[in-house]
Design a protein around this motif. Structure first.
Motif, mmCIF file in Angstrom:
data_model
loop_
_atom_site.group_PDB
_atom_site.id
_atom_site.type_symbol
_atom_site.label_atom_id
_atom_site.label_comp_id
_atom_site.label_asym_id
_atom_site.label_seq_id
_atom_site.Cartn_x
_atom_site.Cartn_y
_atom_site.Cartn_z
ATOM 1 N N GLU A 213 0.842 -1.195 0.000
ATOM 2 C CA GLU A 213 0.000 0.000 0.000
ATOM 3 C C GLU A 213 0.880 1.249 0.000
ATOM 4 O OE1 GLU A 213 -2.939 2.032 3.261
ATOM 5 O OE2 GLU A 213 -3.341 -0.071 2.749
ATOM 6 N N ILE A 214 0.513 2.216 -0.804
ATOM 7 C CA ILE A 214 1.204 3.500 -0.853
ATOM 8 C C ILE A 214 0.161 4.602 -0.717
ATOM 9 C CG2 ILE A 214 2.615 5.076 -2.240
ATOM 10 C CD1 ILE A 214 3.755 2.617 -3.682
ATOM 11 N N ASP A 231 -1.961 8.124 10.339
ATOM 12 C CA ASP A 231 -1.085 7.916 11.488
ATOM 13 C C ASP A 231 0.254 7.442 10.935
ATOM 14 O OD1 ASP A 231 0.288 7.163 13.740
ATOM 15 O OD2 ASP A 231 -1.344 5.992 14.611
ATOM 16 N N VAL A 232 1.261 8.289 11.057
ATOM 17 C CA VAL A 232 2.565 7.972 10.467
ATOM 18 C C VAL A 232 3.112 6.649 10.997
ATOM 19 C CG1 VAL A 232 4.955 8.769 10.192
ATOM 20 C CG2 VAL A 232 3.078 10.409 10.063
ATOM 21 N N SER A 233 2.800 6.335 12.243
ATOM 22 C CA SER A 233 3.313 5.096 12.837
ATOM 23 C C SER A 233 2.736 3.844 12.172
ATOM 24 C CB SER A 233 3.029 5.062 14.338
ATOM 25 O OG SER A 233 1.642 5.091 14.590
ATOM 26 N N ASP A 234 1.658 4.001 11.391
ATOM 27 C CA ASP A 234 1.088 2.859 10.673
ATOM 28 C C ASP A 234 1.918 2.464 9.455
ATOM 29 O OD1 ASP A 234 -1.042 2.672 12.420
ATOM 30 O OD2 ASP A 234 -2.423 3.806 11.145
ATOM 31 N N TYR A 235 2.867 3.293 9.080
ATOM 32 C CA TYR A 235 3.620 3.066 7.847
ATOM 33 C C TYR A 235 5.046 2.616 8.161
ATOM 34 C CZ TYR A 235 -0.269 5.414 5.592
ATOM 35 O OH TYR A 235 -1.526 5.741 5.145
ATOM 36 N N ASP A 236 5.555 1.768 7.275
ATOM 37 C CA ASP A 236 6.909 1.257 7.459
ATOM 38 C C ASP A 236 7.963 2.290 7.087
ATOM 39 O OD1 ASP A 236 6.470 -1.799 8.022
ATOM 40 O OD2 ASP A 236 5.123 -1.284 6.379
#
Length: 258
Positions: A213-214, A231-236
């Protein structure tokens, strides 16, 4: 943002063509000092725990190739591919080589933003190139968020071919600028968050092979805190992808501090 999320934030600012082709710039032209700015920003990003993707040498090494449009301020798909290879290596991704792609010359009648300013017909129109994987290409589902609070519109694939028949042919890549676009690739991999301007539109398709996902966020079109949307923390990983001159002057970047 680099300090809040150490080791997660990557910054790629694509230099303008005038920075790569300095020999073609008229004497005393009132240009921004992009090199000085990029050097300063690179040091600041790295000191804060982020990663800076410097594409200047890569682009300069390929300056004899078709990496910038003649009549428009964007880089071409070829230029974006070079940016992708540089970013992938910094982000721990193994980039696909050029041999994996077939190039479709979708239109050879593109006259872009520079043409609109000067209306000079002596320059050959540009070509819109779409790079397709030679094998096993899948079309991701693209969600376009135009108005928050409403359901997104869904588009099957990343290319909006109706724009090939109008003046704004660069919008073939993901359509016109929107507040947020989410690409669900159908591939295995983590999630990538991109803060971007339109330079990202012909770049993002290359990244779809590496992430499930992007999400692309354009701060120019968001009037609420980005934290209400994502939520930035949801992204790698996080990637800033802008044209350098846009990033230098865009007051909307400050929204990240809210």
């Amino acid at each position: 943002l680099c300090q809040r999320y150490p080791g997660k934030v990557n910054v790629l600012l694509a230099p303008a063509a005038s920075d790569i082709y300095k020999e073609n710039v008229p004497a005393n032209a009132p240009l921004l000092d992009e090199d000085g700015y990029l050097d300063q920003l690179s040091a600041a990003v790295q000191a804060a725990g982020g990663s800076f993707v410097d594409v200047r040498q890569t682009l300069a090494a390929h300056k004899s190739e078709y990496i910038y449009y003649r009549t428009d301020h964007h880089w071409t798909t070829q230029g974006a591919f070079l940016g992708y290879t540089a970013a992938a290596k910094k982000m721990g991704i193994y980039p696909l080589s050029e041999d994996f792609y077939d190039v479709e010359h979708a239109s050879d009648k593109f006259r872009g933003t520079f043409y609109s300013k000067v209306l000079y017909n002596g320059i050959k129109p540009d070509t819109i190139d779409i790079w397709h994987l030679s094998e096993n290409e899948t079309q991701p589902e693209v969600e376009i968020y135009s108005t928050f609070g409403e359901e997104p519109t869904i588009h099957d694939g990343m290319y909006f071919r109706e724009y090939l028949d109008v003046k704004d042919k660069y919008s073939t890549f993901f359509g016109t600028n929107q507040p947020m676009i989410t690409i669900r690739t159908g591939h295995e991999g983590g999630k990538l968050l991109m803060f971007k301007d339109s330079y990202a539109h012909c770049f993002a398709p290359f990244m779809t092979e590496h992430y499930s996902e992007i999400t692309m966020v354009d701060l120019r079109y968001i009037q609420i805190s980005y934290k209400e949307l994502i939520d930035v923390s949801d992204y790698d990983q996080v990637l800033f992808l802008y044209n350098a001159s846009t990033f230098m002057s865009d007051e909307n970047i400050k929204k990240l501090s809210y």
